[in-house]
Scaffold this active site. Structure first.
Site: not given
Ligand code: AMP
Length: 402
Positions: A7, A14, A91, A180, A211, A241, A333, A385
């Protein structure tokens, strides 16, 4: 089959080397700060300690050279020869209207991916660079492109067309594409398995909250609408965003704040969303900590974020003429019970009943978090992913191996 998943971003790569037979990652890592004197290669071989190497890495070719070197190294490696890499899965962010599924990379496909660069100038050039580097370093290894947009190519025209003059679609391919897609497709399929129902029978709303955030209406396993649009800026509120705004705001603000296009793009993509609203951070963990500490702007930011999700869930139930399942995935989520609770609040009229105890349980596995009597099942499903890309790559490459 061992698949190297790549990626590529502008200054980051990555990678994961995944054995698709047992679906385990032999190693995972990243190269950051490509092009700088203090680039960092982080490498995690399965079941062993993480390694971190710092040094000058000039470009993507060199970054992949170092990645291969560490995968092969006697001390930190997980393979002895590049012949143990059976395929590479890339990706690729934008496949435009040309790609509705993954493809084996050929010169013709590469030419078509290059044509999509103008649709995703911030992403596709780096994806192309990564592919070219792998082709150069592993010329005999088959390579596959897996597109973020492909899953959403099933959207009907009335969902993907914007109410703009036709010529913009004809001349510049302006339409909704969605992103996504690998994640939405993956969690939808895993959720159907979890519920023990054929995916063809389910109307789902899948919420990818990381994010970047997007939400999709998945009817019978096919994407029929999604919140990200021509670019990954539209839709839900994200870390930095804005998501949906009145498009006239930007025209107004450009004049008032004397912004050029570059500055306006940065304003919407890097300084808005949760960061802009809260003034604290775009990271949900920090937002939640500030909410806990009583910060009023962080509280409002969280409400705006979850209210937007709730509106989209209800809208997509309307778009599909029903709803069986809501799925939460990605960093926020999967981990934030608070976001899930606030996003489902007020949807009891549609048959959505969250079980507070189940919602509060921390787990890394897919699970139902709605009550037994809830008409709509609410599910938390981890996304993966990299594994999805590896399995797609293996599926396409398998026939070549005879
Ligand atoms: P991702 O892009 O899927 O890696 O998600 C990143 C986002 O997930 C960031 O905003 C993190 O703060 C949030 N995140 C990760 N762990 C937690 C957690 N335990 N509680 C709330 N948000 C989280």
């Amino acid at each position: 089959m061992n698949v190297l998943v790549i990626n590529c971003g502008s200054s980051t790569i990555k990678y994961q080397l995944i054995n698709t037979d047992d679906q385990q990652a032999l190693a995972a890592g990243s190269v950051e700060r490509i092009g700088m004197a203090d680039a960092v290669l982080s490498h995690q071989p399965q079941g062993r300690e993480k390694v971190r190497v710092t040094g000058e890495i000039l470009d993507h070719i060199q970054a992949i050279e170092y990645t291969l070197a560490i995968l092969l190294s006697p001390q930190y490696g997980v393979i002895r020869d590049t012949s143990e890499i059976d395929a590479v899965g890339h990706r690729v962010v934008h496949g435009g209207e040309k790609f509705s599924g993954s493809v084996i990379l050929t010169d013709e496909v590469m030419a078509q991916i290059r044509e999509c660069i103008e649709l995703a100038p911030l992403h596709n050039p780096h994806n192309v660079r990564g592919i070219e580097a792998c082709q150069r370093l592993m010329p005999n290894v088959p390579e596959v492109a897996v597109f973020d947009t492909a899953f959403h190519q099933t959207m009907p025209d009335y969902a993907y067309m914007y109410a703009l003059p036709w010529k913009l679609y004809e001349r510049h391919a302006i339409r909704r594409y969605g992103f996504h897609g690998t994640s939405h497709g993956w969690v939808a399929a895993r959720t159907a398995e979890l519920l023990g129902k054929p995916i063809s029978s389910l109307k789902m709303v899948t919420c990818h909250l990381g994010n970047g955030c997007s939400i999709a209406a998945v009817d019978g396993g096919k994407s029929v609408d999604t919140s990200m649009g021509f670019t990954p800026l539209e839709g839900l509120v994200m870390g930095t965003r804005s998501g949906d705004i009145d498009p006239a705001i930007i025209l107004h603000v450009i004049g008032k704040e004397d912004l050029n296009v570059h500055e306006a793009t940065a304003l919407l993509n890097k300084h808005s969303g949760m960061l802009g609203l809260s003034g604290v951070s775009g990271d949900m963990r920090e937002i939640e900590a500030q909410v806990e500490a009583g910060d009023t702007k962080a509280k409002l930011a969280l409400r705006v974020y979850c209210y937007r999700i709730r509106k989209y869930i209800a809208a997509y139930a309307g778009a599909m003429g029903g709803l069986d399942t809501i799925v939460f995935t990605a960093g926020v989520g999967e981990n934030s019970s608070l976001v899930r609770r606030l996003s489902c609040e007020g949807l009891t009229f549609m048959g959505v009943e969250l079980d507070d105890t189940l919602n509060g349980i921390r787990s890394k596995t897919g699970r139902v978090i709605s009550t037994n009597t809830s008409k709509v099942k609410v599910v938390v499903m981890p996304t993966n992913e990299e594994l999805a890309i590896a399995l797609e790559t293996a599926r396409l490459v398998a026939p070549l191996r005879g």
